[in-house]
Write a protein that holds these residues in place. Sequence first.
Motif, PDB file in Angstrom:
ATOM      1  N   LYS B 241       0.839  -1.192   0.000  1.00  0.00           N
ATOM      2  CA  LYS B 241       0.000   0.000   0.000  1.00  0.00           C
ATOM      3  C   LYS B 241       0.879   1.249   0.000  1.00  0.00           C
ATOM      4  O   LYS B 241       0.664   2.191  -0.761  1.00  0.00           O
ATOM      5  CB  LYS B 241      -0.881  -0.036   1.246  1.00  0.00           C
ATOM      6  N   ALA B 244       2.513   1.716  -3.352  1.00  0.00           N
ATOM      7  CA  ALA B 244       1.572   2.189  -4.367  1.00  0.00           C
ATOM      8  C   ALA B 244       1.195   3.646  -4.124  1.00  0.00           C
ATOM      9  O   ALA B 244       0.861   4.378  -5.059  1.00  0.00           O
ATOM     10  CB  ALA B 244       0.333   1.309  -4.371  1.00  0.00           C
ATOM     11  N   GLU B 245       1.249   4.057  -2.863  1.00  0.00           N
ATOM     12  CA  GLU B 245       0.902   5.452  -2.556  1.00  0.00           C
ATOM     13  C   GLU B 245       2.111   6.373  -2.644  1.00  0.00           C
ATOM     14  O   GLU B 245       2.092   7.480  -2.121  1.00  0.00           O
ATOM     15  CB  GLU B 245       0.278   5.526  -1.157  1.00  0.00           C
ATOM     16  N   ARG B 246       3.147   5.903  -3.233  1.00  0.00           N
ATOM     17  CA  ARG B 246       4.349   6.713  -3.494  1.00  0.00           C
ATOM     18  C   ARG B 246       5.029   7.187  -2.226  1.00  0.00           C
ATOM     19  O   ARG B 246       5.500   8.322  -2.156  1.00  0.00           O
ATOM     20  CB  ARG B 246       3.997   7.936  -4.357  1.00  0.00           C
ATOM     21  N   ASP B 290      -6.773  -1.209  -5.620  1.00  0.00           N
ATOM     22  CA  ASP B 290      -6.164   0.113  -5.785  1.00  0.00           C
ATOM     23  C   ASP B 290      -5.138   0.106  -6.910  1.00  0.00           C
ATOM     24  O   ASP B 290      -5.094   1.029  -7.727  1.00  0.00           O
ATOM     25  CB  ASP B 290      -5.455   0.531  -4.486  1.00  0.00           C
ATOM     26  N   ILE B 291      -4.335  -0.935  -6.915  1.00  0.00           N
ATOM     27  CA  ILE B 291      -3.278  -0.970  -7.934  1.00  0.00           C
ATOM     28  C   ILE B 291      -3.885  -1.104  -9.321  1.00  0.00           C
ATOM     29  O   ILE B 291      -3.447  -0.448 -10.264  1.00  0.00           O
ATOM     30  CB  ILE B 291      -2.298  -2.119  -7.642  1.00  0.00           C
ATOM     31  N   ARG B 293      -6.524   0.149 -10.258  1.00  0.00           N
ATOM     32  CA  ARG B 293      -7.021   1.463 -10.650  1.00  0.00           C
ATOM     33  C   ARG B 293      -5.875   2.415 -10.989  1.00  0.00           C
ATOM     34  O   ARG B 293      -5.964   3.197 -11.919  1.00  0.00           O
ATOM     35  CB  ARG B 293      -7.876   2.035  -9.515  1.00  0.00           C
ATOM     36  N   LYS B 294      -4.824   2.338 -10.202  1.00  0.00           N
ATOM     37  CA  LYS B 294      -3.768   3.344 -10.341  1.00  0.00           C
ATOM     38  C   LYS B 294      -2.828   3.096 -11.504  1.00  0.00           C
ATOM     39  O   LYS B 294      -2.153   4.008 -11.966  1.00  0.00           O
ATOM     40  CB  LYS B 294      -2.930   3.369  -9.049  1.00  0.00           C
ATOM     41  N   CYS B 295      -2.749   1.843 -11.945  1.00  0.00           N
ATOM     42  CA  CYS B 295      -1.712   1.526 -12.921  1.00  0.00           C
ATOM     43  C   CYS B 295      -1.930   2.234 -14.240  1.00  0.00           C
ATOM     44  O   CYS B 295      -3.037   2.292 -14.751  1.00  0.00           O
ATOM     45  CB  CYS B 295      -1.677   0.015 -13.154  1.00  0.00           C
ATOM     46  N   ASP B 296      -0.835   2.708 -14.755  1.00  0.00           N
ATOM     47  CA  ASP B 296      -0.863   3.374 -16.040  1.00  0.00           C
ATOM     48  C   ASP B 296      -0.807   2.305 -17.121  1.00  0.00           C
ATOM     49  O   ASP B 296       0.203   1.635 -17.300  1.00  0.00           O
ATOM     50  CB  ASP B 296       0.360   4.299 -16.101  1.00  0.00           C
TER      51      ASP B 296
END
Lengths: 142, 981
Positions: B241, B244-246, B290-291, B293-296
């Motif tokens: 987490k 993924a949240e940088r 979440d990942i 959703r976030k992945c480019d």
Amino acid sequence: MGIRFILMVNKQGQTRLAQYYEYLTLEERRALEGEIVRKCLARNEQQCSFVEHRNYKIVYRRYASLFFLVGVDNDENELAILEFIHLLVETMDRHFGNVCELDIMFHLEKAHFMLEEMVMNGCIVETSKSNILSPIQLMDRA
Amino acid sequence: MEQLKTIGRELAMGSQGGFGQSKEFLDLVKSIGEARSKAEEDRIVLHEIETLKRRISEPDIPKRKMKEYIIRLVYIEMLGHDASFGYIHAVKMTHDDTLLLKRTGYLAVTLFLNDDHDLIILIVNTIQKDLRSDNYLVVCAALNAVCRLINEETIPAMLPQVVDLLAHSKEAVRKKAIMALHRFYQKSPSSVSHLVSNFRKRLCDNDPGVMGATLCPLFDLITIEVHSYKDLVVSFVSILKQVAERRLPKSYDYHQMPAPFIQIRLLKILALLGSGDKQASENMYTVVGDIFRKCDSSSNIGNAVLYECVCCVSSIYPNPKLLEAAADVISRFLKSDSHNLKYMGIDSLGRLIKMSPEIAEQHQLAVIDCLEDPDDTLKRKTFELLYKMTKSSNVEVIVDRMIDYMISINDNHYKTDIASRCVELAEQFAPSNHWFILTMNKVFEHAGDLVNVKVAHNLMRLIAEGFGEDDDAADSQLRSSAVESYLHIIGEPKLPSVFLQVICWVLGEYGTADGKYSASYITGKLCDVAEACSNDETVKAYAVTALMKIYAFEIAAGRKVDMLHECQSLVEELSASHSTDLQQRAYELQAVICLDAHAVENIIPSDASCEDVEIDKNLSFLNSYVQQSMENGAQPYIPETQRSGMLDTNFRSQDQPEASLHGLRFEAYELPKPPVPSRIHTASLEPSTELVPASEPAYPKDTHQVATVPSVSDAGSSELKLRLDGVQRKWGRPAYSSSAPSPSSSTSQNTVNGVTQIDAAGSVISKAHKTNDSRKPRVEISPEKQKLAASLFGGSSQTEKRSTSASHKVTKAVSHAAGKSQAPKSAVVSNQVTVEKTIHQPPPDLLDLGEPAVPSTTPSVDPFKQLEGLLDPTQVSSTANHGAVGAATESPDIIALYGKTPASGHSSSAAISLPTNGDGVNFTAGLLDATLSTAHAGTTLPTQSIKGLNAKDSLEKDALVRQMGVTPSSQNPNLFRDLLS
């Protein structure tokens, strides 16, 4: 174990760097490199960047005249390895500045040092360019 | 142009020295670089070996010089020649005090030596010393060497120090120490079993690099025993987490993705931990979602992480939402033009299909496209997928395709693989006995010598035992059709040995069983086989035993046996054979046919290959004999365990208990045969007779004992084993599919096979039409393809469902398009990027992209190289450096570039393929650069501003190299090409 070997080979099939993470004899290496290079050079750019060979999967990528080939286990994420190659090239580029085949040839040991920082026991252990390069730069200064 | 370039070089030459390397070394590299063939390269290296052999042992070589020699040794080995004469010098170099030399020494040693090499012992001491060094770089160099050179025996010498280094103040040292420990674990798990807790501890290291490295050993540990690490699920999830949240340092970002390689490893670990564990899996749902959703999804690395998410989702306890997200990713992969993504798509489809079998249907055409793609990699991956989705309704199509492909390839490794898969599928799903036998024949015919012997033994066993249903009629039908097909095929030349063994065995057992063929016909055929394979003893042995069986059955049935003349001569020939095995078989045959019907029936009962044979393990029937001997003064038997130091005197051979009381034993020790006791146990009081399944060693030698099936011994041990119990075998790890086909349903499919298939075919074709209409860009789908799709995917589900999935697809496509046309901002950006791309992309790259479009291009075509040489990036930049003139010459260049773009044709599609994709992100980075520089430089061309600094660099490099005498343009301009251009 993940990565079994990393090869850099030019368009003529000449080896420019070879790092094996499992022991193969000289003859085995020679044969393996020959077979793999022949296989990969015969492929065009539309085709997958992945080739199965014996029990390896080869992930390869071409930069100008140089091919980077990484032999991996079957359960490795091929796309990630493909990007690992790019990371390696970017790292070398940062160090050498516009890295070219000749840089690797003249500084073979440095290219190896970078790999030593990035991969241990066949696993990718470091992906931060500054972490990879800092020991090498320190050594240069010394 | 050429002149300008030269002038540029001359100007830049300046007063620099080389790269700190000697002329000799530069010459070597130069000549290797310019070698045009392997032969030339070999010549250079052989010459180099001679030189080095002389030079390296000279006294008082300066250190720097020695380092160069060592690198030259590395070159020699890299290019495939032996450099062992110089190993010792590399070892010596590890003793050096200078860090660079030490590290070079270690590097060379790790490249040269395996961990069991004799020279390693000379380094152990050095490593120990270096591990204690104050300079952490020295410690790191030593730890690198530890990972490569330490073997099981030397681990204890290093272990304490490595463990101490886990707490070192420098993160680089901790990281390498962890990996050294990992290496010890790989080499000898028991040596570090008490230290495993260290891996857990290092997971919480402050440094993300150490934490990331620790994931490697943990992954290995978790693979082996999941249960001990369930408590870490929460930690892994929270780390993932945070990543993924940088929360990790920016330097771990790769192409705008936060530490993707760490994310991937964590996802791999979670997949293991969540497999078959609902509770653990539930902890993961949020972060994996979440990942997703976030992945480019436009970058390679984003897709790599997405792929890993799909793998994770299909391994852990299923969650509908995540499955849906995974399905979306898969369909995006499959629809992509990039072969790499298609490959990933097929792979992940194969994973997800376990969870939701219905997902395959909506991608049927994509799958078939991949199957028919000329790209071998993609094709194989698709076969792997088909293998996973085989059921009784499509087995015929799939196995036929696989066999066709198997015949077409030369790669033995893969041939073996695909052959055993065909066998497995045929055994599992065969719609009819006849088809099964024919399929097996094809596999054996074309890959006979490649398939595992066990496959052959299993086939014999299957024919003997039938398909497991208690249906004798079906079984005998299976046998008859096998016999028939074998008699048909037996005359063909060059049948693989294994196949002939099967044929002989089956003909011997069942050749005359249904009365269709006479004994003399079958024996004639068997003799032919034996004669044809005059130098294959195994086949001959099978043939002789088969002959014996046929004759025995005849005798038992009360018929008179007339041995064929050719058969007689065969037996005679074999009874004088050099092979004792063949000899024995021949004699046995001769003995058996002289016996009366009753005796023969007892020796070789008809169709009894599956019967259990009673074995009196304790040989109690010999008790009276033993007793008598003892009364006559023989020594009692002493069990082996009690017999120490007096082996000779007390030894009794099996056959002649009293014979060898003294002296040596002359007969050979028998081969180890685990279940059958070969010694006489007089000690046993209860004369128990146990029922032991006739266990027979896998080698064919023993088939003569009783007519049993070979290789029953290791039932259950091999993956190649047949399904013999009538239970539908499930492949892979336990999966949770809501609508998994139950065995009963599949059998029912089997029975109404024809009907369902036709039905399905119709519906799929209509569906295919629908999709065809809705997707205009799609080229017309050939009816063959549709048919194939129907036969592959047509199966269980209804038309209704399909039409919904089709419409679903359409809406998705529309929304996708809408998504594209929306978002004006991103569109503008991307526009800009493409413009930048065309400007910045140096000419050779475009050429590179164009290359594959020209079908005749081979790697060694020179005209292209010449072209590349002409358009060398350094040239562009050098002209740029020359200001006004440069600008003038440059602009036509760019126009030429623009002109090139459409001409190269494939470039648009290639842009999506991987290598360029990665660059794409670079270009955005370049874009930033460009805007920055335009900000302060005003009207200067972007090309110049970006390349400006670097160009100077490369120019200098170029000049320097030239100064050393390497002439780039003449021989190999590629040596100078920027890799990342």
